[in-house]
Motif scaffolding. Sequence first.
Motif: not given
Length: 65
Positions: A45-65
């Motif tokens: 019942r424990i699901i997590v995300w790697n913070k750096q992967e999420v941050v990188q995803w956000m940075e990619d979205r910003i760079a591709n706008r």
Amino acid sequence: MPKQVTLPRFLRVTEVLEMTGMSRSFIYAQMAEGAFPRQIHLGPRIIVWNKQEVVQWMEDRIANR
């Protein structure tokens, strides 16, 4: 100067929702399409995300706008 070491950090779903501003259903739909980092199962019942992967995803979205 010594290089700063960034330790891995896990995010629970509430933190991912808060960081991204997206809904839970949108995140899971994006994961199904391979467009958002996959979650990590730490236990039944424990699901997590790697913070750096999420941050990188956000940075990619910003760079591709």
